[in-house]
Design a protein around this motif. Structure first.
Motif, short mmCIF file in Angstrom:
data_model
loop_
_atom_site.label_atom_id
_atom_site.label_comp_id
_atom_site.label_asym_id
_atom_site.label_seq_id
_atom_site.Cartn_x
_atom_site.Cartn_y
_atom_site.Cartn_z
N TRP A 130 12.98 67.28 1.96
CA TRP A 130 13.80 67.05 0.77
C TRP A 130 13.88 68.33 -0.07
CZ3 TRP A 130 12.40 67.04 -4.48
CH2 TRP A 130 13.39 66.59 -5.35
N ALA A 131 12.74 69.03 -0.20
CA ALA A 131 12.73 70.28 -0.97
C ALA A 131 13.58 71.35 -0.29
CB ALA A 131 11.30 70.77 -1.13
N VAL A 132 13.54 71.40 1.04
CA VAL A 132 14.36 72.36 1.77
C VAL A 132 15.84 72.04 1.58
CG1 VAL A 132 15.01 73.12 4.10
CG2 VAL A 132 12.62 72.99 3.45
N GLN A 133 16.16 70.76 1.52
CA GLN A 133 17.56 70.35 1.33
C GLN A 133 18.09 70.82 -0.02
OE1 GLN A 133 18.04 66.12 1.33
NE2 GLN A 133 20.14 66.24 2.06
N PHE A 146 21.01 76.70 8.49
CA PHE A 146 19.61 77.07 8.32
C PHE A 146 18.79 75.93 7.72
CE2 PHE A 146 21.69 81.32 8.04
CZ PHE A 146 21.20 81.80 9.26
N GLY A 147 19.35 75.23 6.77
CA GLY A 147 18.65 74.09 6.18
C GLY A 147 18.39 73.00 7.20
N SER A 148 19.37 72.71 8.03
CA SER A 148 19.20 71.68 9.05
C SER A 148 18.18 72.10 10.10
CB SER A 148 20.54 71.40 9.74
OG SER A 148 21.48 70.92 8.81
N ILE A 149 18.19 73.36 10.47
CA ILE A 149 17.23 73.86 11.46
C ILE A 149 15.81 73.78 10.90
CG2 ILE A 149 16.45 75.93 12.67
CD1 ILE A 149 19.45 76.67 12.95
N ILE A 150 15.63 74.16 9.65
CA ILE A 150 14.31 74.11 9.03
C ILE A 150 13.82 72.67 8.93
CG2 ILE A 150 13.03 74.54 6.89
CD1 ILE A 150 14.78 77.04 6.53
N GLN A 151 14.71 71.74 8.56
CA GLN A 151 14.32 70.34 8.48
C GLN A 151 13.92 69.80 9.84
OE1 GLN A 151 17.70 68.50 6.63
NE2 GLN A 151 16.83 68.71 4.59
N ALA A 152 14.65 70.18 10.88
CA ALA A 152 14.29 69.73 12.23
C ALA A 152 12.94 70.30 12.66
CB ALA A 152 15.38 70.15 13.21
N LEU A 153 12.68 71.55 12.33
CA LEU A 153 11.39 72.15 12.67
C LEU A 153 10.24 71.48 11.94
CD1 LEU A 153 12.29 75.95 12.78
CD2 LEU A 153 11.76 74.45 14.70
N ILE A 154 10.47 71.08 10.70
CA ILE A 154 9.44 70.37 9.93
C ILE A 154 9.10 69.05 10.60
CG2 ILE A 154 9.01 69.17 7.75
CD1 ILE A 154 10.66 71.43 6.41
N LEU A 155 10.10 68.31 11.05
CA LEU A 155 9.86 67.03 11.72
C LEU A 155 9.17 67.22 13.07
CD1 LEU A 155 13.10 65.09 10.82
CD2 LEU A 155 10.83 64.88 9.81
N ILE A 156 9.52 68.29 13.78
CA ILE A 156 8.86 68.56 15.06
C ILE A 156 7.38 68.90 14.83
CG2 ILE A 156 8.76 70.22 16.97
CD1 ILE A 156 11.86 70.30 16.80
N VAL A 157 7.11 69.71 13.83
CA VAL A 157 5.71 70.05 13.51
C VAL A 157 4.93 68.79 13.13
CG1 VAL A 157 4.24 71.27 11.86
CG2 VAL A 157 6.17 72.44 12.90
N ALA A 158 5.54 67.91 12.35
CA ALA A 158 4.86 66.66 11.97
C ALA A 158 4.57 65.81 13.21
CB ALA A 158 5.72 65.88 10.98
N ALA A 159 5.51 65.75 14.14
CA ALA A 159 5.30 64.97 15.36
C ALA A 159 4.18 65.57 16.20
CB ALA A 159 6.59 64.90 16.17
N VAL A 160 4.10 66.89 16.28
CA VAL A 160 3.05 67.55 17.05
C VAL A 160 1.68 67.31 16.41
CG1 VAL A 160 2.15 69.83 17.73
CG2 VAL A 160 4.56 69.27 18.08
N VAL A 161 1.62 67.36 15.07
CA VAL A 161 0.36 67.13 14.37
C VAL A 161 -0.13 65.71 14.63
CG1 VAL A 161 -0.66 66.87 12.07
CG2 VAL A 161 0.69 68.88 12.61
#
Length: 53
Positions: free
Chosen positions: A19-22, A30-45
């Motif tokens: 939400w902050a990135v948005q 770039f915003g969409s790519i960063i949001q997708a990377l955040i969700l991928i990192v959360a899934a990996v964690v």
């Protein structure tokens, strides 16, 4: 801490970061790519905590 509570905490934190990135004045892709990377990192964690890796 149980896996369910850990997953909920990680997803809430990831949603707040997304939400902050948005709200940042970034160009659209770039915003969409960063949001997708955040969700991928959360899934990996969460997967690491579950013992999948």
């Amino acid at each position: 801490m149980s896996l369910l509570i850990f997953a909920i905490i990680v997803l809430v934190v990831a949603a707040l970061i997304a939400w902050a990135v948005q709200r940042l004045p970034l160009p659209s892709p770039f915003g969409s790519i960063i949001q997708a990377l955040i969700l991928i990192v959360a899934a990996v964690v969460i997967a690491q905590r579950a013992g999948l890796f």
